[in-house]
Design a protein around this motif. Structure first.
Motif, mmCIF file in Angstrom:
data_model
loop_
_atom_site.group_PDB
_atom_site.id
_atom_site.type_symbol
_atom_site.label_atom_id
_atom_site.label_comp_id
_atom_site.label_asym_id
_atom_site.label_seq_id
_atom_site.Cartn_x
_atom_site.Cartn_y
_atom_site.Cartn_z
ATOM 1 N N VAL A 127 5.359 -11.226 9.476
ATOM 2 C CA VAL A 127 5.544 -9.951 8.913
ATOM 3 C C VAL A 127 5.078 -8.852 9.948
ATOM 4 N N MET A 128 4.306 -8.984 10.846
ATOM 5 C CA MET A 128 4.178 -8.134 12.222
ATOM 6 C C MET A 128 4.096 -6.709 11.693
ATOM 7 N N GLY A 129 3.360 -6.190 10.358
ATOM 8 C CA GLY A 129 3.111 -4.756 10.343
ATOM 9 C C GLY A 129 4.316 -4.061 9.418
ATOM 10 N N ARG A 130 5.558 -5.019 9.205
ATOM 11 C CA ARG A 130 6.786 -4.464 8.731
ATOM 12 C C ARG A 130 6.640 -4.278 7.128
ATOM 13 N N PHE A 131 5.803 -5.124 6.637
ATOM 14 C CA PHE A 131 5.971 -5.307 5.075
ATOM 15 C C PHE A 131 4.452 -4.739 4.708
ATOM 16 N N ALA A 132 4.624 -4.196 3.363
ATOM 17 C CA ALA A 132 3.193 -3.746 2.603
ATOM 18 C C ALA A 132 3.466 -4.424 1.307
ATOM 19 N N ILE A 133 2.175 -5.092 0.988
ATOM 20 C CA ILE A 133 2.127 -5.523 -0.765
ATOM 21 C C ILE A 133 1.304 -4.707 -1.262
ATOM 22 N N PRO B 289 20.431 -4.842 9.368
ATOM 23 C CA PRO B 289 19.167 -4.873 10.041
ATOM 24 C C PRO B 289 18.455 -3.744 10.619
ATOM 25 N N GLY B 290 17.196 -3.638 10.437
ATOM 26 C CA GLY B 290 16.433 -2.386 10.570
ATOM 27 C C GLY B 290 16.349 -1.544 9.278
ATOM 28 N N GLY B 291 16.931 -2.087 8.340
ATOM 29 C CA GLY B 291 16.868 -1.310 6.923
ATOM 30 C C GLY B 291 15.650 -1.720 6.103
ATOM 31 N N SER B 292 15.552 -1.085 5.026
ATOM 32 C CA SER B 292 14.241 -1.352 4.392
ATOM 33 C C SER B 292 14.653 -1.676 2.655
ATOM 34 N N LEU B 293 13.842 -2.406 1.971
ATOM 35 C CA LEU B 293 14.029 -2.847 0.722
ATOM 36 C C LEU B 293 12.821 -2.616 0.058
ATOM 37 N N ARG B 294 12.605 -2.476 -1.167
ATOM 38 C CA ARG B 294 11.274 -2.513 -1.845
ATOM 39 C C ARG B 294 11.445 -3.480 -3.080
ATOM 40 N N LEU B 295 10.752 -4.492 -3.139
ATOM 41 C CA LEU B 295 10.970 -5.409 -4.252
ATOM 42 C C LEU B 295 9.848 -5.194 -5.314
ATOM 43 N N LEU C 55 13.666 -4.547 8.653
ATOM 44 C CA LEU C 55 14.103 -5.998 8.374
ATOM 45 C C LEU C 55 14.961 -6.780 9.222
ATOM 46 N N LYS C 56 15.002 -7.814 9.490
ATOM 47 C CA LYS C 56 15.720 -8.876 10.601
ATOM 48 C C LYS C 56 16.438 -9.967 9.810
#
Length: 115
Positions: free
Chosen positions: A62-68, A13-19, A84-85
């Motif tokens: 999403v609340m501003g956490r993700f970006a496409i 939790p709190g981490g990041s990933l890039r798909l 991430l949650k």
């Protein structure tokens, strides 16, 4: 024609990933790219969408956490996910809309958020 997502994995939790997502097996005129997710016991839902000439759209959660982002000419799309949650755990997959093929979706990549 194939559409393959990649980049998923296990993150705290709190981490990041890039798909990432790429279309192959043909020539494309991509007009729209989107990311969806499907969590166990829930219906699939749209996460983010981008269309040529339009503003990017995001689901409320999403609340501003993700970006496409993406490259229409290269038929590739990315989803940067930050903060991430646990509830973001799901299979994420992409869908492209092609001028002649219509919308097509590919296999997903598993994202697991857990401590």
């Amino acid at each position: 024609v194939q559409l393959q997502a990649s980049g998923g994995g296990l993150v705290q939790p709190g981490g990041s990933l890039r798909l990432s997502c790429a279309a192959s097996g043909g020539r494309f005129i991509i007009q729209e790219m989107a990311w969806y997710r499907h969590a166990p016991g829930k219906e699939s839902e749209m996460v983010a969408r981008m269309a040529s000439g339009s503003r990017n759209e995001y689901a409320d959660f999403v609340m501003g956490r993700f970006a496409i982002s993406g490259d229409y000419a290269e038929s590739t799309a990315n989803l940067q996910m930050n903060s991430l949650k646990v509830e973001d755990t799901a299979v994420y997959y992409c869908g492209f809309k092609d001028l002649y093929r219509g919308e097509f979706r590919g296999k997903g990549t598993q994202v697991t958020v857990s401590s």
